[in-house]
Design an enzyme around this catalytic site. Sequence first.
Site, PDB file in Angstrom:
ATOM      1  N   GLU A 142     -17.965  11.621  22.874  1.00 56.54           N
ATOM      2  CA  GLU A 142     -16.781  12.213  22.278  1.00 56.54           C
ATOM      3  C   GLU A 142     -16.353  12.049  20.909  1.00 56.54           C
ATOM      4  OE1 GLU A 142     -13.613  11.697  25.515  1.00 56.54           O
ATOM      5  OE2 GLU A 142     -15.065  12.961  26.786  1.00 56.54           O
ATOM      6  N   GLU A 146       0.957  -1.079  -0.004  1.00 57.35           N
ATOM      7  CA  GLU A 146       0.153  -0.069  -0.100  1.00 57.35           C
ATOM      8  C   GLU A 146       0.877   1.353   0.069  1.00 57.35           C
ATOM      9  OE1 GLU A 146      -2.760  -0.536  -0.738  1.00 57.35           O
ATOM     10  OE2 GLU A 146      -3.505  -2.511   0.320  1.00 57.35           O
ATOM     11  N   HIS A 161      -6.726  -3.173  10.051  1.00 58.95           N
ATOM     12  CA  HIS A 161      -8.162  -4.157   9.585  1.00 58.95           C
ATOM     13  C   HIS A 161      -9.104  -4.321  10.985  1.00 58.95           C
ATOM     14  CE1 HIS A 161      -5.785  -6.195   6.159  1.00 58.95           C
ATOM     15  NE2 HIS A 161      -6.040  -5.066   5.961  1.00 58.95           N
ATOM     16  N   HIS A 187     -12.686  -4.022   4.211  1.00 58.78           N
ATOM     17  CA  HIS A 187     -11.070  -4.012   4.190  1.00 58.78           C
ATOM     18  C   HIS A 187     -10.642  -3.582   5.398  1.00 58.78           C
ATOM     19  CE1 HIS A 187      -7.119  -4.096   1.695  1.00 58.78           C
ATOM     20  NE2 HIS A 187      -6.877  -3.834   3.086  1.00 58.78           N
ATOM     21  N   HIS A 206      -2.679   2.156   8.572  1.00 60.56           N
ATOM     22  CA  HIS A 206      -3.696   1.391   7.999  1.00 60.56           C
ATOM     23  C   HIS A 206      -4.007   0.125   8.652  1.00 60.56           C
ATOM     24  CE1 HIS A 206      -5.984  -1.020   5.411  1.00 60.56           C
ATOM     25  NE2 HIS A 206      -5.215  -2.151   5.004  1.00 60.56           N
TER      26      HIS A 206
HETATM   27  O1  2HA Z   1      -1.610  -7.061   3.591  1.00 58.66           O
HETATM   28  O2  2HA Z   1      -3.408  -4.689   4.783  1.00 58.66           O
HETATM   29  O3  2HA Z   1      -3.950  -3.758   2.539  1.00 58.66           O
HETATM   30  C1  2HA Z   1      -1.280  -5.595   3.928  1.00 58.66           C
HETATM   31  C2  2HA Z   1      -2.832  -5.026   3.713  1.00 58.66           C
HETATM   32  C3  2HA Z   1      -3.052  -4.676   2.339  1.00 58.66           C
HETATM   33 ZN    ZN Z   2      -5.103  -3.937   4.190  1.00 62.47          ZN
END
Ligand code: 2HA
Ligand code: ZN
Length: 277
Positions: free
Chosen positions: A169, A115, A141, A210, A139
């Site tokens: 909040e 990414e 998940h 995602h 980033h």
């Molecule tokens: O594997 O999260 O979006 C890494 C990730 C790809």
């Molecule tokens: Zn990801």
Amino acid sequence: MKVLEAQFAKNFIKCGTDGFKQGWHERNGGNLSYRMTAEDVEEVKENFSEDRELLPIGACVPGLAGEYFAVTGTGRYMRNLELDPEQSFGIIHVDEKGENYRIVWGLKDSRPTSELPTHLMNHEVKKRTTQGKHRVIYHAHPTNLIALTFILPLESEVFTRELWEMMTECPVIFPEGIGVVPWMVPGGRQIAVETSKLMEQYNAVVWAMHGLFCSGSTFDEVFGLMHTIDKASEIWLKVASVTGGKKRQTITPDNFRALAKDFHVTLDERFLYRKES
Ligand code: 2HA
Ligand code: ZN
């Protein structure tokens, strides 16, 4: 100073490790990047090597020419960030055109996250719109937020309003709201373009089915934003599971307006729409 002794590296490792402990980084899921300060670079540059090849970023980011970033590796596990840091993350240097980079430390037998285009395009936007204040893109998940992307319409207005209602909040922590990118193929330039467009106005952008991207000036800030959004999502799911979606009471648009006044935040009226019931 050794890279792993520097404060920015300790904070980097703590952020990813804390995310793993939250259950946000199954396998190699998620990635993290940090735009280093001149002082950070000065502190650790004796460890840098120029031996490795110049590689294409996969996006053009002239606003980041010459910048150094700490970034997690592709296929690497957040679980291993503190156990095997030199395999799990590294430092890259962006060339003078903003088109290529070189790994100058770490990322042994690896390359930066798949990414990288999204991370760097987000950094370019945030460097400009925050006058250089934002330095971290995270980033992950987060389970509960991902679940919501199967239930709610994939609209910024709806995600923002539903999550604001879940904890008083929330509108103070993300007054600008949350952006939403529909399902797209990850790892390329197209999703990077869509995400970075939304980063012009939001600090958190959902990737449907995602995960979530957060931007902030410190590791605490991005972690805190990710954590707050996932917790609000968890409350949403609990309330919906018990009530079937019909709440007895909630925070009303007028409540939000009162909160905005006292907490000195601006809440866009487009998030305070009238609901059916
Ligand atoms: O594997 O999260 O979006 C890494 C990730 C790809
Ligand atoms: Zn990801």
